[in-house]
Design an enzyme around this catalytic site. Structure first.
Site, PDB file in Angstrom:
ATOM      1  N   CYS A  52     -44.202 -46.952  61.459  1.00 43.88           N
ATOM      2  CA  CYS A  52     -43.304 -46.620  60.378  1.00 43.88           C
ATOM      3  C   CYS A  52     -43.884 -46.950  59.108  1.00 43.88           C
ATOM      4  O   CYS A  52     -44.238 -48.232  59.164  1.00 43.88           O
ATOM      5  CB  CYS A  52     -42.134 -46.959  60.755  1.00 43.88           C
ATOM      6  SG  CYS A  52     -40.777 -46.326  59.355  1.00 43.88           S
ATOM      7  N   LEU A  53     -43.761 -46.143  58.185  1.00 49.25           N
ATOM      8  CA  LEU A  53     -44.458 -46.741  56.953  1.00 49.25           C
ATOM      9  C   LEU A  53     -43.642 -47.615  56.394  1.00 49.25           C
ATOM     10  O   LEU A  53     -44.231 -48.635  55.650  1.00 49.25           O
ATOM     11  CB  LEU A  53     -44.655 -45.395  55.893  1.00 49.25           C
ATOM     12  CG  LEU A  53     -45.471 -44.369  56.256  1.00 49.25           C
ATOM     13  CD1 LEU A  53     -45.562 -43.101  55.371  1.00 49.25           C
ATOM     14  CD2 LEU A  53     -46.952 -45.032  56.225  1.00 49.25           C
TER      15      LEU A  53
ATOM     16  N   GLN B 144     -36.538 -43.788  52.817  1.00 53.68           N
ATOM     17  CA  GLN B 144     -37.687 -44.580  52.780  1.00 53.68           C
ATOM     18  C   GLN B 144     -38.410 -44.746  51.330  1.00 53.68           C
ATOM     19  O   GLN B 144     -38.982 -45.570  51.109  1.00 53.68           O
ATOM     20  CB  GLN B 144     -39.026 -43.976  53.626  1.00 53.68           C
ATOM     21  CG  GLN B 144     -38.543 -44.194  55.127  1.00 53.68           C
ATOM     22  CD  GLN B 144     -39.712 -43.718  56.095  1.00 53.68           C
ATOM     23  OE1 GLN B 144     -39.769 -42.466  56.295  1.00 53.68           O
ATOM     24  NE2 GLN B 144     -40.639 -44.632  56.302  1.00 53.68           N
TER      25      GLN B 144
ATOM     26  N   GLY C 197     -44.693 -38.697  58.705  1.00 52.23           N
ATOM     27  CA  GLY C 197     -43.640 -38.474  58.432  1.00 52.23           C
ATOM     28  C   GLY C 197     -42.957 -39.241  57.308  1.00 52.23           C
ATOM     29  O   GLY C 197     -43.507 -40.501  57.236  1.00 52.23           O
TER      30      GLY C 197
ATOM     31  N   HIS D 188     -37.672 -39.557  65.004  1.00 55.65           N
ATOM     32  CA  HIS D 188     -38.195 -40.673  64.143  1.00 55.65           C
ATOM     33  C   HIS D 188     -37.403 -40.628  62.696  1.00 55.65           C
ATOM     34  O   HIS D 188     -36.847 -41.272  62.113  1.00 55.65           O
ATOM     35  CB  HIS D 188     -39.566 -40.966  64.200  1.00 55.65           C
ATOM     36  CG  HIS D 188     -39.937 -42.364  63.188  1.00 55.65           C
ATOM     37  ND1 HIS D 188     -40.277 -43.259  63.951  1.00 55.65           N
ATOM     38  CD2 HIS D 188     -39.867 -42.354  61.859  1.00 55.65           C
ATOM     39  CE1 HIS D 188     -40.743 -44.366  62.878  1.00 55.65           C
ATOM     40  NE2 HIS D 188     -40.233 -43.823  61.636  1.00 55.65           N
ATOM     41  N   GLU D 189     -37.831 -39.427  62.047  1.00 55.03           N
ATOM     42  CA  GLU D 189     -37.638 -39.059  60.750  1.00 55.03           C
ATOM     43  C   GLU D 189     -36.065 -38.912  60.540  1.00 55.03           C
ATOM     44  O   GLU D 189     -35.258 -39.380  59.495  1.00 55.03           O
ATOM     45  CB  GLU D 189     -38.228 -37.956  60.153  1.00 55.03           C
ATOM     46  CG  GLU D 189     -39.800 -38.236  60.056  1.00 55.03           C
ATOM     47  CD  GLU D 189     -40.146 -39.600  59.347  1.00 55.03           C
ATOM     48  OE1 GLU D 189     -39.604 -40.113  58.752  1.00 55.03           O
ATOM     49  OE2 GLU D 189     -41.318 -40.110  59.776  1.00 55.03           O
TER      50      GLU D 189
ATOM     51  N   HIS E 188     -33.912 -41.845  60.723  1.00 56.25           N
ATOM     52  CA  HIS E 188     -34.070 -42.631  59.125  1.00 56.25           C
ATOM     53  C   HIS E 188     -32.833 -42.324  58.419  1.00 56.25           C
ATOM     54  O   HIS E 188     -32.213 -42.975  57.699  1.00 56.25           O
ATOM     55  CB  HIS E 188     -35.463 -42.349  58.255  1.00 56.25           C
ATOM     56  CG  HIS E 188     -36.345 -43.199  58.697  1.00 56.25           C
ATOM     57  ND1 HIS E 188     -36.250 -44.409  58.362  1.00 56.25           N
ATOM     58  CD2 HIS E 188     -37.668 -42.833  58.916  1.00 56.25           C
ATOM     59  CE1 HIS E 188     -37.648 -45.147  58.705  1.00 56.25           C
ATOM     60  NE2 HIS E 188     -38.365 -44.370  59.193  1.00 56.25           N
TER      61      HIS E 188
END
Ligand code: NI
Length: 162
Positions: free
Chosen positions: A91-92, A51, A46, A133-134, A137
């Site tokens: 996480c990216l 991000q 995701g 998670h997303e 953000h």
């Protein structure tokens, strides 16, 4: 179509609250395409707009193994949760790290699609985790502040050749 630069932990944009999307114009459609390109290029599950430095409430997720089942969520909101799951998360924006996070095992989300039509989405296990998670953000929250046992380095399994 373009791959955008992923912001990493320490970048203040990741701690800010994103703004609601009011309309889907050409620019937003390009942003969505770029987010999907960036997600697939980085082999993530995701990606949230902050991000890549855009403070808009926009998330893309793909939990399929083939990476051909994108979910696009505009202004997503969690409206129900149930149960719990404990598992590793990465996480990216936090490369090379993982940590254990407790999340609900079922999540129901209300969001808007590319035509600004409202829809609901239910997810369990990995999808439920990704949704939480997303959406975190979008509220300037990173999973690293929710890990129960501290962050660990990602260990790549070495393939045995015989
Ligand atoms: Ni993340």
């Amino acid at each position: 179509m373009a791959i955008r630069n992923i912001r990493e932990i320490g970048d203040s944009v990741l701690t800010k609250i994103s703004r609601e999307v009011k309309e889907v114009d050409k620019r937003l459609l390009i942003l969505i395409d770029d987010m999907l390109d960036t997600l697939y290029d980085s082999q993530g599950v995701g990606l949230a707009a902050p991000q890549i430095g855009v403070l808009k409430r926009l998330v893309v997720i793909d939990v399929s193994e083939e990476g051909n089942d994108p979910i696009i969520l505009i202004n997503p909101e969690i409206i129900a949760t149930d149960g719990s799951q404990i598992g590793d998360e990465g996480c990216l924006s936090v490369p090379g790290k993982v940590g254990t996070v407790e999340r609900p095992n079922y999540v129901k989300v209300k969001a808007y699609d590319k035509k600004m039509k409202e829809f609901t989405l239910e997810g369990t296990e990995l999808l439920a985790r990704a949704l939480c998670h997303e959406i975190d953000h979008l509220n300037g929250e990173l999973y690293v502040d929710k890990v129960t046992d501290g962050l660990r380095d990602v260990v790549f399994e070495t393939e045995e050749v015989d």
